[in-house]
Design an enzyme around this catalytic site. Structure first.
Site, PDB file in Angstrom:
ATOM      1  N   GLN A  53       3.397   9.828   0.633  1.00  0.00           N
ATOM      2  CA  GLN A  53       4.663   9.108   0.812  1.00  0.00           C
ATOM      3  C   GLN A  53       5.626   9.350  -0.344  1.00  0.00           C
ATOM      4  O   GLN A  53       6.816   9.063  -0.222  1.00  0.00           O
ATOM      5  CB  GLN A  53       4.420   7.604   0.987  1.00  0.00           C
ATOM      6  CG  GLN A  53       3.725   7.277   2.309  1.00  0.00           C
ATOM      7  CD  GLN A  53       3.486   5.799   2.445  1.00  0.00           C
ATOM      8  OE1 GLN A  53       2.478   5.278   1.982  1.00  0.00           O
ATOM      9  NE2 GLN A  53       4.417   5.101   3.060  1.00  0.00           N
ATOM     10  N   HIS A  69      -2.115   8.024   6.762  1.00  0.00           N
ATOM     11  CA  HIS A  69      -1.133   8.913   6.098  1.00  0.00           C
ATOM     12  C   HIS A  69      -1.788  10.197   5.601  1.00  0.00           C
ATOM     13  O   HIS A  69      -1.179  11.252   5.603  1.00  0.00           O
ATOM     14  CB  HIS A  69      -0.485   8.210   4.900  1.00  0.00           C
ATOM     15  CG  HIS A  69       0.591   7.246   5.273  1.00  0.00           C
ATOM     16  ND1 HIS A  69       1.741   7.616   5.939  1.00  0.00           N
ATOM     17  CD2 HIS A  69       0.697   5.912   5.079  1.00  0.00           C
ATOM     18  CE1 HIS A  69       2.512   6.549   6.118  1.00  0.00           C
ATOM     19  NE2 HIS A  69       1.902   5.500   5.610  1.00  0.00           N
ATOM     20  N   GLY A  92       0.841  -1.196   0.000  1.00  0.00           N
ATOM     21  CA  GLY A  92       0.000   0.000   0.000  1.00  0.00           C
ATOM     22  C   GLY A  92       0.875   1.243   0.000  1.00  0.00           C
ATOM     23  O   GLY A  92       2.010   1.209   0.482  1.00  0.00           O
TER      24      GLY A  92
END
Length: 188
Positions: free
Chosen positions: A51, A159, A46
């Site tokens: 990121q 996130h 994932g």
């Protein structure tokens, strides 16, 4: 398509809250292609756009389950003869995902993260949840998730809200994880 650099803790970008996607265009499709390529290369199951430094509410997930019907292939990476199942790619894209009614029942899962390399820790999360999201064309979908999929989507959605999985740990465990990460980096 391009492999992009994955940012790692303590990069301040990882604390940023990602913005909703408003334009469903080719730029979004390119971002998603790059995210998949980066994730498979890492390899991971994932990845959230942040990121790779893009603060948009976009996730890609592919649990890559082994194919039970496929012929096992012999593999000789280490001189030993053993077989491994081919993995199936099941790439899934979640744009502007939301979690609806997470279960009260929780489940502990050993988690890791491409932004916190080589660190694994148990995190308790709701065992099941419903997720609503948009696809690359902006169409809405809703689905009940459980098991690894539920864990993974909740981990990736964190996130989008500036949270990495070690933030769920006690301060002591988190500090231990960060010290270990420092040590691994120095060794590298």
């Amino acid at each position: 398509m391009a492999i992009r650099e994955i940012i790692e803790v303590p990069d301040p970008l990882l604390k940023q809250i990602s913005k909703p996607v408003e334009t469903f265009d080719d730029e979004l499709k390119t971002l998603v292609d790059d995210m998949f390529e980066t994730m498979y290369d890492a390899p991971g199951i994932g990845l959230a756009a942040i990121q790779i430094g893009v603060p948009l509410r976009v996730l890609v997930i592919d649990l890559q389950p082994d194919d039970p019907d496929a012929e096992p292939e012999p593999c000789n990476h280490d001189g030993h003869h053993h077989t491994h199942q081919p993995t199936l790619r099941e790439p899934r894209v979640f744009v502007n995902p939301e979690i609806l009614d997470p279960s009260e029942e929780t489940k502990a899962y050993q988690e890791g993260c491409l932004s916190v390399p080589d660190i694994y820790a148990e995190v308790d999360r709701p065992a099941t949840c419903r997720v609503r999201w948009q696809d690359l064309d902006g169409e809405f979908h809703e689905e009940a998730m459980d098991d690894l999929m539920a864990v993974c989507i909740q981990h990736e959605m964190d996130h989008l809200n500036g949270i990495v999985f070690i933030d769920h740990l006690s301060r002591l465990k988190r500090n231990m994880a960060l010290k270990k990460l420092e040590k691994l980096r120095r060794a590298a």
